[in-house]
Design an enzyme around this catalytic site. Structure first.
Site, PDB file in Angstrom:
ATOM      1  N   LYS A   1     -21.024   0.311   1.955  1.00 47.02           N
ATOM      2  CA  LYS A   1     -20.669  -0.788   0.767  1.00 47.02           C
ATOM      3  C   LYS A   1     -19.805  -2.062   1.531  1.00 47.02           C
ATOM      4  O   LYS A   1     -19.777  -3.179   1.064  1.00 47.02           O
ATOM      5  CB  LYS A   1     -20.024  -0.073  -0.065  1.00 47.02           C
ATOM      6  CG  LYS A   1     -19.395  -0.934  -1.556  1.00 47.02           C
ATOM      7  CD  LYS A   1     -18.608  -0.322  -2.627  1.00 47.02           C
ATOM      8  CE  LYS A   1     -18.258  -1.145  -3.556  1.00 47.02           C
ATOM      9  NZ  LYS A   1     -17.442  -0.470  -4.723  1.00 47.02           N
TER      10      LYS A   1
ATOM     11  N   HIS B   1     -21.412   8.538  -9.798  1.00 46.91           N
ATOM     12  CA  HIS B   1     -20.445   8.035  -8.765  1.00 46.91           C
ATOM     13  C   HIS B   1     -19.018   9.023  -8.995  1.00 46.91           C
ATOM     14  O   HIS B   1     -18.032   8.974  -7.891  1.00 46.91           O
ATOM     15  CB  HIS B   1     -19.835   6.533  -9.102  1.00 46.91           C
ATOM     16  CG  HIS B   1     -19.166   5.962  -7.927  1.00 46.91           C
ATOM     17  ND1 HIS B   1     -19.592   5.552  -6.693  1.00 46.91           N
ATOM     18  CD2 HIS B   1     -17.784   5.638  -7.804  1.00 46.91           C
ATOM     19  CE1 HIS B   1     -18.659   5.110  -6.005  1.00 46.91           C
ATOM     20  NE2 HIS B   1     -17.664   5.164  -6.639  1.00 46.91           N
TER      21      HIS B   1
ATOM     22  N   ARG C   1     -21.688   8.061  -1.384  1.00 47.71           N
ATOM     23  CA  ARG C   1     -22.356   7.306  -2.491  1.00 47.71           C
ATOM     24  C   ARG C   1     -23.707   7.488  -2.476  1.00 47.71           C
ATOM     25  O   ARG C   1     -24.645   8.054  -1.880  1.00 47.71           O
ATOM     26  CB  ARG C   1     -22.336   5.650  -2.323  1.00 47.71           C
ATOM     27  CG  ARG C   1     -20.729   5.432  -2.172  1.00 47.71           C
ATOM     28  CD  ARG C   1     -20.621   3.784  -1.765  1.00 47.71           C
ATOM     29  NE  ARG C   1     -19.266   3.266  -1.677  1.00 47.71           N
ATOM     30  CZ  ARG C   1     -18.465   3.407  -0.808  1.00 47.71           C
ATOM     31  NH1 ARG C   1     -19.235   3.831   0.488  1.00 47.71           N
ATOM     32  NH2 ARG C   1     -17.329   2.645  -0.764  1.00 47.71           N
TER      33      ARG C   1
ATOM     34  N   ARG D   1     -18.234  11.330  -6.361  1.00 44.67           N
ATOM     35  CA  ARG D   1     -17.183  10.826  -5.087  1.00 44.67           C
ATOM     36  C   ARG D   1     -15.831  11.122  -5.336  1.00 44.67           C
ATOM     37  O   ARG D   1     -14.963  11.298  -4.489  1.00 44.67           O
ATOM     38  CB  ARG D   1     -17.569   9.329  -4.978  1.00 44.67           C
ATOM     39  CG  ARG D   1     -16.821   8.921  -3.824  1.00 44.67           C
ATOM     40  CD  ARG D   1     -17.396   7.337  -3.647  1.00 44.67           C
ATOM     41  NE  ARG D   1     -16.762   6.434  -2.647  1.00 44.67           N
ATOM     42  CZ  ARG D   1     -16.648   6.594  -1.432  1.00 44.67           C
ATOM     43  NH1 ARG D   1     -17.016   7.550  -0.774  1.00 44.67           N
ATOM     44  NH2 ARG D   1     -15.889   5.483  -0.722  1.00 44.67           N
TER      45      ARG D   1
ATOM     46  N   HIS E   1     -12.809   4.278   2.829  1.00 39.21           N
ATOM     47  CA  HIS E   1     -12.151   3.590   2.140  1.00 39.21           C
ATOM     48  C   HIS E   1     -11.225   2.543   3.099  1.00 39.21           C
ATOM     49  O   HIS E   1     -10.714   3.023   4.247  1.00 39.21           O
ATOM     50  CB  HIS E   1     -11.118   4.151   1.257  1.00 39.21           C
ATOM     51  CG  HIS E   1     -11.607   4.687  -0.078  1.00 39.21           C
ATOM     52  ND1 HIS E   1     -12.004   6.115  -0.264  1.00 39.21           N
ATOM     53  CD2 HIS E   1     -11.910   4.168  -0.922  1.00 39.21           C
ATOM     54  CE1 HIS E   1     -12.669   6.106  -1.361  1.00 39.21           C
ATOM     55  NE2 HIS E   1     -12.840   5.227  -1.957  1.00 39.21           N
TER      56      HIS E   1
ATOM     57  N   TYR F   1      -9.114   6.866  -5.910  1.00 41.72           N
ATOM     58  CA  TYR F   1     -10.088   7.981  -6.197  1.00 41.72           C
ATOM     59  C   TYR F   1      -9.619   9.275  -6.007  1.00 41.72           C
ATOM     60  O   TYR F   1     -10.412  10.279  -6.335  1.00 41.72           O
ATOM     61  CB  TYR F   1     -11.073   7.811  -4.925  1.00 41.72           C
ATOM     62  CG  TYR F   1     -12.061   6.885  -4.839  1.00 41.72           C
ATOM     63  CD1 TYR F   1     -13.432   6.808  -5.388  1.00 41.72           C
ATOM     64  CD2 TYR F   1     -11.746   5.224  -4.845  1.00 41.72           C
ATOM     65  CE1 TYR F   1     -14.334   6.036  -5.949  1.00 41.72           C
ATOM     66  CE2 TYR F   1     -12.695   4.447  -5.207  1.00 41.72           C
ATOM     67  CZ  TYR F   1     -14.021   4.709  -5.541  1.00 41.72           C
ATOM     68  OH  TYR F   1     -14.885   3.693  -5.692  1.00 41.72           O
TER      69      TYR F   1
END
Length: 366
Positions: free
Chosen positions: A241, A309, A216, A312, A336, A345
């Protein structure tokens, strides 16, 4: 049995004294209202469901949110603190004058529907600009999540008498399918050429690292030298995150970018940030901020809809498309926590899937 008395100010006061319960009283304009309240309250006491609502009737949602932002929010990550302050604004604007006791599921559902039909606004220095389109379902869902958490804290920690959390009894907006913006090969070439040509080389290094690792923006810009192990080609992230420590393996291209960043001849001696900005008014250096130049560059390249983003998305999808990594290995690299989140994603290109199908059929013909 409740006692109903007329007060000197011509109102009616109901007083309930029941063994095992604290004395409850409330004043009404009419005797009928006082009798109805007393009857309902006594019934709740008999059924063991009575909750003193004095505080919840006096505290407005605005006051409760201000207290929440002052007492609860500071314990969270800086990015979450900023997000919660933003989410609180429409709640205060539309529901702030209601008392906590007055907020029913119907009122909260009305807020949901009103927000979903509101146009998007973005703040400028003096005024706000209305952008075509309505507030997204995911934005409203997150606002309701903040409101729900506020009620949970008010009930469990502040001991404010509330019979229920009104957000728990309404339908929440769907978060939606998520973004699937990918870089075309031609876009990637133009983007990398543009960022590499920018006068500050840190922009090019940051973009290259994002494409190669799936890290990120905040994870890259807050990197410090002690987190980088060039010998092992690993970056260790402690502030992620999801709050969990993560080690990110570096490809040869990512390693080269970080090596160049660490060898930056313009590096000052007063910071260990890999990507540093100018000193602030307090003489402290903070991470390099590139949002304005990034947005301007995207517009010039005709890629205004592409977000940082999305790099990513691009990186994680490329890892999956190689076919050399399991889902668990990709999740370990990207951070994740669930396969469902990882799936959002990874958007595989259809033409590449067709090539894989052809190859599979060629290897094992019927």
């Amino acid at each position: 049995m409740a006692t109903i008395v007329k007060t000197p100010s011509a109102t009616w006061k109901a007083v309930i004294r029941k063994q095992g319960w604290p004395t409850a009283s409330k004043t009404f304009r009419t005797k009928r209202d006082a009798e109805d309240w007393a009857r309902g309250t006594e019934d709740e006491m008999v059924r063991g469901m009575y909750v003193r609502r004095t505080l919840s009737e006096k505290m407005t949602l605005e006051a409760a949110l201000r207290r929440y932002l002052l007492e609860v929010t500071p314990s969270k990550k800086a990015s979450t603190q900023k997000a919660e302050k933003t989410k609180a604004e429409p709640l205060i604007r539309l529901l702030g004058k209601y008392s906590l006791a007055a907020l029913t599921p119907d009122i909260v559902a009305g807020y949901r529907d009103k927000r979903l039909n509101e146009p998007v606004r973005t703040k400028l220095k003096k005024d706000s600009l209305i952008i075509p389109g309505n507030v997204s379902a995911n934005t409203v869902r997150l606002e309701l999540a903040l409101l729900s958490n506020l009620f949970t804290v008010a009930i469990q920690e502040w001991r404010i008498g509330l019979p229920q959390n009104p957000v728990a009894n309404i339908r929440k907006p769907s978060p939606g399918p998520g973004r699937n913006r990918r870089l075309s090969p031609e876009e990637k070439i133009r983007l990398l050429k543009a960022v590499n040509a920018y006068h500050n080389p840190m922009l090019g290094w940051i973009v290259r690292i994002a494409v190669e690792t799936g890290m990120r923006s905040s994870e890259i810009t807050t990197l410090r030298r002690h987190q980088v192990n060039l010998k092992k080609r690993v970056v260790t992230l402690s502030d992620t995150k999801n709050g969990e420590r993560r080690s990110v393996p570096l490809s040869t291209l990512a390693t080269a970018a970080i090596t160049e960043a660490l060898d930056n001849p313009a590096r000052p001696t007063d910071t260990d940030l890999v990507f540093f900005g100018e000193p602030g008014k307090d003489d402290k250096r903070r991470p390099y901020v590139f949002s304005k130049v990034w947005n301007d560059m995207k517009k010039k390249l005709g890629m205004a809809d592409f977000r940082f983003h999305d790099l990513r998305h691009e990186a994680v999808s490329r890892l999956v498309e190689t076919g050399k990594f399991s889902d668990q290995q990709v999740a370990a690299i990207s951070g994740h926590k669930s396969m469902q989140m990882l799936k959002r994603y990874t958007h595989l290109r259809t033409d590449e899937l067709v090539e894989l199908l052809d190859k599979a059929n060629a290897d094992s013909p019927i």
